[in-house]
Design a protein around this motif. Structure first.
Motif, PDB file in Angstrom:
ATOM      1  N   ARG A 277       0.858  -1.187   0.000  1.00  0.00           N
ATOM      2  CA  ARG A 277       0.000   0.000   0.000  1.00  0.00           C
ATOM      3  C   ARG A 277       0.894   1.237   0.000  1.00  0.00           C
ATOM      4  NH1 ARG A 277      -4.772   0.218   4.295  1.00  0.00           N
ATOM      5  NH2 ARG A 277      -3.023  -0.048   5.751  1.00  0.00           N
ATOM      6  N   LEU A 278       0.710   2.096  -1.000  1.00  0.00           N
ATOM      7  CA  LEU A 278       1.478   3.332  -1.117  1.00  0.00           C
ATOM      8  C   LEU A 278       0.519   4.512  -1.092  1.00  0.00           C
ATOM      9  CD1 LEU A 278       3.725   2.336  -4.174  1.00  0.00           C
ATOM     10  CD2 LEU A 278       4.061   1.717  -1.790  1.00  0.00           C
ATOM     11  N   LEU A 279       0.890   5.575  -0.370  1.00  0.00           N
ATOM     12  CA  LEU A 279       0.084   6.797  -0.316  1.00  0.00           C
ATOM     13  C   LEU A 279       0.648   7.810  -1.311  1.00  0.00           C
ATOM     14  CD1 LEU A 279      -2.039   8.705   0.944  1.00  0.00           C
ATOM     15  CD2 LEU A 279      -0.306   9.339   2.645  1.00  0.00           C
ATOM     16  N   VAL A 280      -0.165   8.237  -2.282  1.00  0.00           N
ATOM     17  CA  VAL A 280       0.254   9.250  -3.256  1.00  0.00           C
ATOM     18  C   VAL A 280       0.032  10.630  -2.636  1.00  0.00           C
ATOM     19  CG1 VAL A 280      -0.134  10.205  -5.553  1.00  0.00           C
ATOM     20  CG2 VAL A 280      -0.374   7.746  -5.169  1.00  0.00           C
ATOM     21  N   TYR A 281       1.112  11.377  -2.420  1.00  0.00           N
ATOM     22  CA  TYR A 281       0.963  12.711  -1.842  1.00  0.00           C
ATOM     23  C   TYR A 281       1.203  13.828  -2.859  1.00  0.00           C
ATOM     24  CZ  TYR A 281       6.082  12.713  -1.419  1.00  0.00           C
ATOM     25  OH  TYR A 281       7.428  12.657  -1.688  1.00  0.00           O
ATOM     26  N   LYS A 307       3.272  -4.830 -11.492  1.00  0.00           N
ATOM     27  CA  LYS A 307       2.022  -4.276 -11.998  1.00  0.00           C
ATOM     28  C   LYS A 307       1.243  -3.685 -10.833  1.00  0.00           C
ATOM     29  CE  LYS A 307      -1.838  -5.214 -15.113  1.00  0.00           C
ATOM     30  NZ  LYS A 307      -2.551  -6.209 -15.957  1.00  0.00           N
ATOM     31  N   ILE A 308       0.901  -2.400 -10.945  1.00  0.00           N
ATOM     32  CA  ILE A 308       0.256  -1.687  -9.848  1.00  0.00           C
ATOM     33  C   ILE A 308      -1.122  -1.208 -10.281  1.00  0.00           C
ATOM     34  CG2 ILE A 308       2.423  -0.945  -8.790  1.00  0.00           C
ATOM     35  CD1 ILE A 308       2.002   1.793 -10.122  1.00  0.00           C
ATOM     36  N   ARG A 309      -1.930  -0.846  -9.294  1.00  0.00           N
ATOM     37  CA  ARG A 309      -3.284  -0.345  -9.547  1.00  0.00           C
ATOM     38  C   ARG A 309      -3.550   0.834  -8.623  1.00  0.00           C
ATOM     39  NH1 ARG A 309      -8.291  -2.732 -11.296  1.00  0.00           N
ATOM     40  NH2 ARG A 309     -10.103  -1.697 -10.357  1.00  0.00           N
ATOM     41  N   PHE A 310      -4.121   1.897  -9.190  1.00  0.00           N
ATOM     42  CA  PHE A 310      -4.556   3.034  -8.385  1.00  0.00           C
ATOM     43  C   PHE A 310      -5.973   2.744  -7.902  1.00  0.00           C
ATOM     44  CE2 PHE A 310      -1.065   4.792 -10.729  1.00  0.00           C
ATOM     45  CZ  PHE A 310      -0.502   5.722  -9.868  1.00  0.00           C
ATOM     46  N   LYS A 311      -6.131   2.698  -6.587  1.00  0.00           N
ATOM     47  CA  LYS A 311      -7.374   2.210  -5.990  1.00  0.00           C
ATOM     48  C   LYS A 311      -8.579   3.068  -6.380  1.00  0.00           C
ATOM     49  CE  LYS A 311      -9.409  -0.487  -2.788  1.00  0.00           C
ATOM     50  NZ  LYS A 311      -9.516  -1.939  -2.871  1.00  0.00           N
ATOM     51  N   SER A 313      -8.934   5.511  -8.947  1.00  0.00           N
ATOM     52  CA  SER A 313      -9.183   5.645 -10.381  1.00  0.00           C
ATOM     53  C   SER A 313      -9.397   4.296 -11.061  1.00  0.00           C
ATOM     54  CB  SER A 313      -8.030   6.385 -11.065  1.00  0.00           C
ATOM     55  OG  SER A 313      -6.825   5.641 -10.974  1.00  0.00           O
ATOM     56  N   GLY A 314      -8.885   3.211 -10.453  1.00  0.00           N
ATOM     57  CA  GLY A 314      -9.047   1.884 -11.033  1.00  0.00           C
ATOM     58  C   GLY A 314      -8.126   1.586 -12.192  1.00  0.00           C
ATOM     59  N   LYS A 315      -7.161   2.464 -12.479  1.00  0.00           N
ATOM     60  CA  LYS A 315      -6.244   2.260 -13.606  1.00  0.00           C
ATOM     61  C   LYS A 315      -5.059   1.391 -13.175  1.00  0.00           C
ATOM     62  CE  LYS A 315      -8.662   4.871 -16.336  1.00  0.00           C
ATOM     63  NZ  LYS A 315      -8.144   6.128 -16.866  1.00  0.00           N
ATOM     64  N   GLU A 316      -4.589   0.529 -14.093  1.00  0.00           N
ATOM     65  CA  GLU A 316      -3.464  -0.360 -13.825  1.00  0.00           C
ATOM     66  C   GLU A 316      -2.309  -0.049 -14.770  1.00  0.00           C
ATOM     67  OE1 GLU A 316      -4.700  -4.401 -13.946  1.00  0.00           O
ATOM     68  OE2 GLU A 316      -6.018  -4.231 -12.179  1.00  0.00           O
ATOM     69  N   PHE A 317      -1.078  -0.160 -14.244  1.00  0.00           N
ATOM     70  CA  PHE A 317       0.115   0.174 -15.018  1.00  0.00           C
ATOM     71  C   PHE A 317       1.258  -0.763 -14.624  1.00  0.00           C
ATOM     72  CE2 PHE A 317      -2.312   4.059 -14.246  1.00  0.00           C
ATOM     73  CZ  PHE A 317      -2.502   4.544 -15.534  1.00  0.00           C
ATOM     74  N   ILE A 318       2.253  -0.849 -15.513  1.00  0.00           N
ATOM     75  CA  ILE A 318       3.490  -1.577 -15.234  1.00  0.00           C
ATOM     76  C   ILE A 318       4.547  -0.561 -14.791  1.00  0.00           C
ATOM     77  CG2 ILE A 318       5.307  -3.061 -16.163  1.00  0.00           C
ATOM     78  CD1 ILE A 318       2.709  -4.487 -15.961  1.00  0.00           C
ATOM     79  N   VAL A 319       5.199  -0.821 -13.666  1.00  0.00           N
ATOM     80  CA  VAL A 319       6.212   0.098 -13.143  1.00  0.00           C
ATOM     81  C   VAL A 319       7.436   0.078 -14.045  1.00  0.00           C
ATOM     82  CG1 VAL A 319       7.730   0.623 -11.204  1.00  0.00           C
ATOM     83  CG2 VAL A 319       5.399  -0.176 -10.773  1.00  0.00           C
ATOM     84  N   GLU A 320       7.733   1.221 -14.650  1.00  0.00           N
ATOM     85  CA  GLU A 320       8.916   1.331 -15.503  1.00  0.00           C
ATOM     86  C   GLU A 320      10.141   1.773 -14.711  1.00  0.00           C
ATOM     87  OE1 GLU A 320       7.927   4.025 -18.611  1.00  0.00           O
ATOM     88  OE2 GLU A 320       6.729   2.566 -19.729  1.00  0.00           O
ATOM     89  N   GLU A 321       9.895   2.611 -13.701  1.00  0.00           N
ATOM     90  CA  GLU A 321      11.020   3.116 -12.914  1.00  0.00           C
ATOM     91  C   GLU A 321      10.518   3.571 -11.558  1.00  0.00           C
ATOM     92  OE1 GLU A 321      13.846   5.908 -14.779  1.00  0.00           O
ATOM     93  OE2 GLU A 321      13.486   7.229 -13.064  1.00  0.00           O
ATOM     94  N   ILE A 360      -1.926   3.317  -3.961  1.00  0.00           N
ATOM     95  CA  ILE A 360      -1.386   2.397  -4.962  1.00  0.00           C
ATOM     96  C   ILE A 360      -1.277   1.022  -4.330  1.00  0.00           C
ATOM     97  CG2 ILE A 360       0.563   1.865  -6.468  1.00  0.00           C
ATOM     98  CD1 ILE A 360       1.246   4.799  -6.557  1.00  0.00           C
ATOM     99  N   ILE A 361      -1.855   0.023  -4.991  1.00  0.00           N
ATOM    100  CA  ILE A 361      -1.798  -1.350  -4.511  1.00  0.00           C
ATOM    101  C   ILE A 361      -1.279  -2.241  -5.634  1.00  0.00           C
ATOM    102  CG2 ILE A 361      -3.692  -1.019  -2.874  1.00  0.00           C
ATOM    103  CD1 ILE A 361      -5.551  -2.370  -4.881  1.00  0.00           C
ATOM    104  N   GLU A 362      -1.016  -3.483  -5.309  1.00  0.00           N
ATOM    105  CA  GLU A 362      -0.586  -4.441  -6.326  1.00  0.00           C
ATOM    106  C   GLU A 362      -1.799  -4.890  -7.129  1.00  0.00           C
ATOM    107  OE1 GLU A 362       2.028  -8.583  -6.664  1.00  0.00           O
ATOM    108  OE2 GLU A 362       1.535  -7.708  -4.709  1.00  0.00           O
ATOM    109  N   ALA A 363      -1.673  -4.929  -8.437  1.00  0.00           N
ATOM    110  CA  ALA A 363      -2.782  -5.332  -9.299  1.00  0.00           C
ATOM    111  C   ALA A 363      -3.236  -6.743  -8.939  1.00  0.00           C
ATOM    112  CB  ALA A 363      -2.364  -5.267 -10.764  1.00  0.00           C
ATOM    113  N   GLY A 364      -4.551  -6.923  -8.854  1.00  0.00           N
ATOM    114  CA  GLY A 364      -5.111  -8.219  -8.502  1.00  0.00           C
ATOM    115  C   GLY A 364      -5.443  -8.366  -7.039  1.00  0.00           C
ATOM    116  N   THR A 365      -5.076  -7.359  -6.218  1.00  0.00           N
ATOM    117  CA  THR A 365      -5.361  -7.435  -4.777  1.00  0.00           C
ATOM    118  C   THR A 365      -6.405  -6.410  -4.351  1.00  0.00           C
ATOM    119  OG1 THR A 365      -3.597  -5.871  -4.207  1.00  0.00           O
ATOM    120  CG2 THR A 365      -2.983  -8.196  -4.351  1.00  0.00           C
ATOM    121  N   GLU A 366      -7.154  -5.855  -5.319  1.00  0.00           N
ATOM    122  CA  GLU A 366      -8.096  -4.783  -4.970  1.00  0.00           C
ATOM    123  C   GLU A 366      -9.212  -5.260  -4.049  1.00  0.00           C
ATOM    124  OE1 GLU A 366      -8.853  -6.284  -9.211  1.00  0.00           O
ATOM    125  OE2 GLU A 366      -7.157  -5.570  -8.012  1.00  0.00           O
TER     126      GLU A 366
END
Length: 683
Positions: A277-281, A307-311, A313-321, A360-366
């Motif tokens: 679990r990550l907090l976007v500030y 692969k992460i998911r924004f709780k 917005s529901g959007k999923e992305f692959i972490v590039e950096e 931000i959570i890990e995709a598939g754990t919503e």
């Protein structure tokens, strides 16, 4: 032997090989050969030293224009990102009133911890925008990771910057939620100000450990003892162990670093929560990497390629950096764990997909992981119209808004067509400062000349049939017979004023329909006044008027309370029976006559004389409450009559009157845009 004059020889020349084996002096050729070899070795050594210095400098600063920077060799890297023990991490922020030295103190912390080399330092290093540097405020957040050694142990200090203005209260609350402690910086010459109280209240609500710091103690007018007493009386924080410093000279800054390590608690670890679990500030748009989200790792860890998911917005992305911020520059790392602060690049297209406060959570754990508390959508509170001064700049302004919205999820805009001002945009902002910042950026970054209409707030309208709606502009208000009730936002206004100026400041608040709450005397000569005031009365020229009445010594802060029903009316202006929509306003009935007289008077002075008479009327519904007349330009038709019968003159005058009557029926009034702008600026 030309080389001998261009290089400095060693202080003691090396002994010649022949000195020990020959008693006779060496030949000239032998001496020349030996000196040439010595000079060659010296040149190689000098060149190697220069190359080594340049390599160290490039490794420290990075190439100009590059996004990522290599770590400076003077910065300790014992605690590597992703492997730092939680007990050795300290996350903190700096909260202060405008111009109390927050950015300067951040500069000294970066310099004294070796995060940024002294030759690479510049004033307000974490403030990237020119507007921030000029106004002495922080608008966009920033962060910095600092490595220090104290009492034989290595620590990681994460400074999470916060904007200081009331417009960005939500962003401040999310930044403070990512911290465990805060430095409360107060100017030792000015004392507690209105924004100081607002910011420390947010820190207390977040249950942070607050460390009081008195800045600018090196100035002759500093009075630390008085300011400490103010902090204790007003804020309620014990200042017996308050730190004294001068961020400009560096005095007392090492003690601040030590106090952060001792007093600010380490991040807590939830043993029951193993999922990430990550907090976007904060989040911002980069032209080359897309949206970059700043986060604090609350639980678990994050790695590159995940692969992460924004709780929200529901959007999923692959972490590039992923990486950390070092001295305002990004440094990629492979992993970040609990308590650490960093950034993530994941090919995110818009800031709306990575909103401040999201989890931000890990995709598939919503379905297994709950979102972190506190997330809300940014709600615009102040609205106005923005129009290009030149009609041909509309497309350029549209492009500018599209780019600004990539970096500002709170900016609301939609096209609008005004009869007086042409094509433009109807915009919504978090507050007055937010509006001014957007206007300045349009003018500076996109070279646009912008016309701003009078700001307004959002009203809640109760209709006669029981339905409810919200409006932002007077032109959106339904007819009076369909409206049952209008509610407007109220805010708690806090003013800190000198005692000798209390009377004029209280009179100003009363004139703006303020409801008195309380008066607290901070120290001898300074008082805190609290009023409940409609926000519509504050967003116009309240702050400028307050500064004028207090000779520049007063400060103010406000926060939204609720919506309240009031006797509000729609004031409209007719020019020769044609309604001027840009001049319509929603005002309180008690102030409607005052506004009406002011508007009609300004228009009478600004509209030039026409061939027909111009009637300016201000009305509420069908009831006219103020009227002004601009007489028609009249040609002297009797100028050619030097004598003769009076009937000739009457005939000419009658002919002129008939023409004027016909022109009055079909003629149109030319209202210059300067007249509209004059009303907007002066009301």
């Amino acid at each position: 032997m030309q080389t001998m004059t261009s290089l400095r020889l060693p202080s003691r020349a090396p002994a010649l090989p022949c000195e020990k084996s020959h008693s006779s002096p060496p030949s000239v050729a032998f001496v020349e050969q030996h000196v040439s070899r010595s000079l060659a070795r010296t040149s190689v050594a000098l060149l190697a030293g220069f190359v080594s210095h340049r390599v160290r400098k490039l490794g420290r600063t990075g190439r100009t224009g590059q996004t990522n920077a290599k770590a400076s060799p003077v910065v300790r890297r014992v605690l590597e990102p992703g492997k730092s023990p939680v007990s050795q991490i300290r996350n903190f922020s700096i909260i202060a009133h405008i111009d109390h030295g927050k950015s300067t103190l951040a500069d000294r912390l970066l310099e004294m911890t070796g995060t940024v080399a002294k030759e690479d330092m510049k004033a307000q290093l974490l403030d990237n925008m020119d507007i921030e540097r000029e106004r002495g405020i922080t608008i966009k957040l920033n962060s910095a990771r600092m490595n220090v050694k104290e009492d034989g142990h290595d620590y990681v200090l994460n400074l999470i910057d916060t904007p200081g203005h009331v417009d960005f209260t939500y962003e401040v609350s999310r930044s403070l939620a990512a911290c465990e402690g805060a430095l409360l910086v107060v100017d030792a010459t000015q004392g507690v100000q209105a924004q100081t109280i607002a910011n420390v209240t947010l820190a207390m609500e977040a249950d942070l450990e607050i460390v009081p710091v008195l800045n600018k103690v090196d100035l002759p007018s500093a009075d630390p003892e008085r300011v400490c007493q103010e902090i204790e009386d007003v804020v309620g924080i014990d200042c017996s162990n308050a730190l004294f410093c001068s961020a400009k000279t560096g005095q007392g800054v090492p003690e601040i670093i030590k106090r952060i390590i001792e007093q600010v608690p380490a991040p807590s670890v939830d043993e029951t929560q193993e999922r990430m679990r990550l907090l976007v500030y904060d989040s911002f748009y980069d032209n080359y990497r897309g949206v970059i989200a700043m986060f604090r790792v609350v639980d678990g860890s994050i790695s590159k390629g995940q692969k992460i998911r924004f709780k929200a917005s529901g959007k999923e992305f692959i972490v590039e950096e992923i990486g950390i911020m070092v001295g305002g520059l990004r440094k990629p790392v492979s992993r970040l764990s609990v308590g650490e602060v960093g950034y993530v690049c994941a090919n995110i297209k818009t800031v709306g997909d990575a909103r401040v406060g999201d989890t931000i959570i890990e995709a598939g754990t919503e379905n297994e992981v709950e979102a972190l508390p506190g997330y809300t959508e940014a709600t615009p509170m102040v609205f106005c119209g923005l129009f290009p001064a030149e009609s041909g700049d509309f497309e350029n302004m549209k492009t500018a808004f599209e780019r600004l919205s990539l970096n500002d999820a709170a900016l609301f805009y939609e096209p609008e067509n005004s009869v007086a001002l042409g094509l433009g945009f109807r915009c919504g902002f978090l507050g007055v400062l937010h509006m001014e910042v957007i206007k300045d950026r349009l003018e500076r970054e996109y070279d646009l000349d912008v016309v701003v209409t009078a700001p307004s707030v959002e009203y809640q309208v109760q209709m006669s049939d029981g339905t409810e709606t919200t409006i932002q502009f007077a032109n959106m208000l339904p007819p009076p017979h369909k409206v049952a009730e209008i509610r407007e936002p109220y805010c708690l206004l806090e003013m800190i004023v000198p005692e000798e100026h209390m009377g004029p400041c209280m009179e100003l608040a009363t004139q703006r329909r303020g409801v008195y709450r309380t008066t607290n005397f901070l120290t001898q000569g300074r008082a805190l006044l609290e009023y409940e005031v409609p926000m519509a009365e504050i967003i116009r020229d309240f702050f400028a008027e307050l500064k004028s009445r207090s000779r520049g010594y007063a400060s103010m802060d406000y926060r939204i309370l609720d919506y309240r029903s009031n006797d509000l009316v729609k004031l409209e202006v007719d020019i020769n029976q044609t309604t001027a929509n840009p001049l319509a306003q929603i005002v309180h009935r008690s102030r409607a006559l005052q506004f009406a007289k002011k508007i009609t008077g300004i228009l009478q002075n600004e509209i030039p004389s026409q061939q027909i008479k111009v009637i300016i009327q201000a009305r509420i519904g069908t009831h006219i409450i103020s009227s002004k007349l601009i007489k028609a330009v009249r040609k002297d038709v009797l100028a050619k009559c030097y004598g003769g019968d009076i009937t000739r003159k009457k005939k000419l005058l009658a002919k002129q009157a008939a023409g004027k009557k016909k022109m009055q029926a079909i003629g149109k009034v030319n209202v210059p845009s300067e007249a509209i702008l004059a009303v907007i600026k002066k009301t």
